[in-house]
Scaffold this motif. Structure first.
Motif, PDB file in Angstrom:
ATOM      1  N   LEU A 146      -4.447   5.975  -2.553  1.00 35.02           N
ATOM      2  CA  LEU A 146      -5.180   5.540  -1.346  1.00 35.02           C
ATOM      3  C   LEU A 146      -6.037   6.686  -0.812  1.00 35.02           C
ATOM      4  CD1 LEU A 146      -2.644   3.573   0.895  1.00 35.02           C
ATOM      5  CD2 LEU A 146      -4.691   2.693  -0.199  1.00 35.02           C
ATOM      6  N   ILE A 147      -5.418   7.850  -0.708  1.00 35.99           N
ATOM      7  CA  ILE A 147      -6.132   9.024  -0.188  1.00 35.99           C
ATOM      8  C   ILE A 147      -7.321   9.362  -1.106  1.00 35.99           C
ATOM      9  CG2 ILE A 147      -5.940  11.514   0.294  1.00 35.99           C
ATOM     10  CD1 ILE A 147      -4.214  10.216   2.279  1.00 35.99           C
ATOM     11  N   ILE A 149       2.644  12.730   2.467  1.00 35.56           N
ATOM     12  CA  ILE A 149       1.210  13.060   2.440  1.00 35.56           C
ATOM     13  C   ILE A 149       0.923  14.186   3.434  1.00 35.56           C
ATOM     14  CG2 ILE A 149      -1.092  12.186   3.014  1.00 35.56           C
ATOM     15  CD1 ILE A 149      -0.132   9.425   1.950  1.00 35.56           C
ATOM     16  N   VAL A 169       6.345   7.862   2.758  1.00 30.13           N
ATOM     17  CA  VAL A 169       5.139   8.120   1.952  1.00 30.13           C
ATOM     18  C   VAL A 169       4.101   8.853   2.817  1.00 30.13           C
ATOM     19  CG1 VAL A 169       3.202   7.029   0.741  1.00 30.13           C
ATOM     20  CG2 VAL A 169       5.516   6.194   0.386  1.00 30.13           C
ATOM     21  N   LEU A 193       0.826  -1.216   0.000  1.00 26.04           N
ATOM     22  CA  LEU A 193       0.000   0.000   0.000  1.00 26.04           C
ATOM     23  C   LEU A 193       0.857   1.261   0.000  1.00 26.04           C
ATOM     24  CD1 LEU A 193      -2.820  -0.864   2.592  1.00 26.04           C
ATOM     25  CD2 LEU A 193      -3.025  -0.807   0.103  1.00 26.04           C
ATOM     26  N   HIS A 236     -10.080   6.668  -0.700  1.00 27.41           N
ATOM     27  CA  HIS A 236     -10.694   6.661   0.639  1.00 27.41           C
ATOM     28  C   HIS A 236     -11.504   7.928   0.892  1.00 27.41           C
ATOM     29  CE1 HIS A 236      -7.739   3.403   2.149  1.00 27.41           C
ATOM     30  NE2 HIS A 236      -8.844   2.881   1.681  1.00 27.41           N
ATOM     31  N   LYS A 237     -11.068   9.027   0.279  1.00 28.33           N
ATOM     32  CA  LYS A 237     -11.850  10.266   0.439  1.00 28.33           C
ATOM     33  C   LYS A 237     -13.082  10.247  -0.465  1.00 28.33           C
ATOM     34  CE  LYS A 237      -8.839  14.037   1.897  1.00 28.33           C
ATOM     35  NZ  LYS A 237      -8.097  15.223   1.417  1.00 28.33           N
ATOM     36  N   GLY A 255       0.308   6.236  -2.278  1.00 27.75           N
ATOM     37  CA  GLY A 255      -0.258   6.989  -1.155  1.00 27.75           C
ATOM     38  C   GLY A 255      -1.334   7.949  -1.641  1.00 27.75           C
ATOM     39  N   ASP A 256      -1.057   8.644  -2.741  1.00 28.38           N
ATOM     40  CA  ASP A 256      -2.039   9.578  -3.310  1.00 28.38           C
ATOM     41  C   ASP A 256      -3.304   8.835  -3.755  1.00 28.38           C
ATOM     42  OD1 ASP A 256      -0.368  11.709  -2.903  1.00 28.38           O
ATOM     43  OD2 ASP A 256       0.359  11.813  -4.969  1.00 28.38           O
TER      44      ASP A 256
END
Lengths: 98, 164
Positions: A20-21, B125, B121, A10, A24-25, A17-18
């Motif tokens: 996932l965000i 963020i 990471v 992940l 999830h958002k 990471g971007d």
């Protein structure tokens, strides 16, 4: 796949990471690869391998709508994945010097 | 089934509420305006000073420091919850990781021990979101140093809080 391995997958790159965000958002988001790349301010070529990894993990799914291939979050699988990450983290000691 | 929302929401709001209770309404409005990157002065605040209700010096410095710390804590919580879910955030909070969220060295050490390479990471963020809120340009390709990035953001907060 263990919780630790899932966690590494992940968080393997900033793009992941971007992604996932983003999902999830916006858990109801359905978009093409081009659209998803644009939403996180990147080009298709820079996100394609990370998207492929998340598809392989099962966090994201792909389907055809008309002429377009779209990607979306598999919410049930997402819950499973995050639960296994959480269970893994419960077993890890935080190395913060107090 | 675990409630993914309430405990963490309360936890995150604790810092926010503490922060808000220390500021007057005018200061809150000014802080918001700073965060949005608007630098115009208003009739109520002719110098565009962030901390008009306080005398200059150590006291206002500590107020800026606290405001920055609260902003950062909120962003760290959001970043972790959005990336890995609220349940994970609950676990990290109960393990004390968030106690050090405004101490970059300790926070980095905690993240590294839990996430290994994934720590950077998560830090990126956090910094990206912090920079967006403070209107600081962020470059993904540049060499990344969490501590230095936070120092830059803090400096911007201090500069913005000084009388023009």
């Amino acid at each position: 796949m263990s919780g630790g391995e899932i966690l590494s997958t992940l968080l393997a790159s900033e793009v992941r990471g971007d992604l996932l965000i983003l999902f999830h958002k916006n858990p109801g988001l359905i978009d093409t690869v081009d659209g998803i790349a644009r939403r996180i301010g990147r080009t298709t070529i820079t996100v394609i391998s990370d998207l492929r990894e998340l598809l392989q993990l099962g966090l994201l799914k792909q389907k055809r709508i008309g002429a377009s291939e779209v990607v979306f979050l598999d919410r049930a699988r997402d819950r499973e994945i995050l639960e296994s990450v959480a269970n893994h983290l419960k077993t890890v000691q935080i190395g913060v010097a107090k | 089934m675990q409630d993914w929302k309430n405990p963490v929401h309360e936890d995150r709001n604790r810092g926010y509420n503490q922060f808000m209770s220390q500021l007057s309404r005018q200061q809150c409005e000014n802080m918001m305006s700073m965060a949005m990157g608007t630098r115009e002065s208003s009739s109520a605040n002719a110098h565009g000073n962030l901390w008009t209700g306080q005398k200059s010096g150590a006291k206002s410095n500590s107020a800026v420091e606290e405001a920055f710390s609260s902003l950062l804590t909120g962003i760290v919580c959001d970043a972790l919850a959005n990336a890995l879910g609220r349940y994970v955030l609950d676990i990290l909070a109960s393990n004390g990781l968030l106690d050090d969220s405004d101490n970059p060295k300790e926070f980095d050490r905690g993240l590294q021990s839990l996430f290994g390479n994934g720590a950077s990471v998560l830090e990126r963020i956090v910094v990206k979101d912090l920079y967006r809120k403070l209107s600081i340009p962020y470059n993904s390709d540049a060499r990344f140093d969490y501590e230095k990035s936070l120092e830059t953001a803090k400096e911007v907060c201090f500069v913005e809080s000084r009388p023009k």
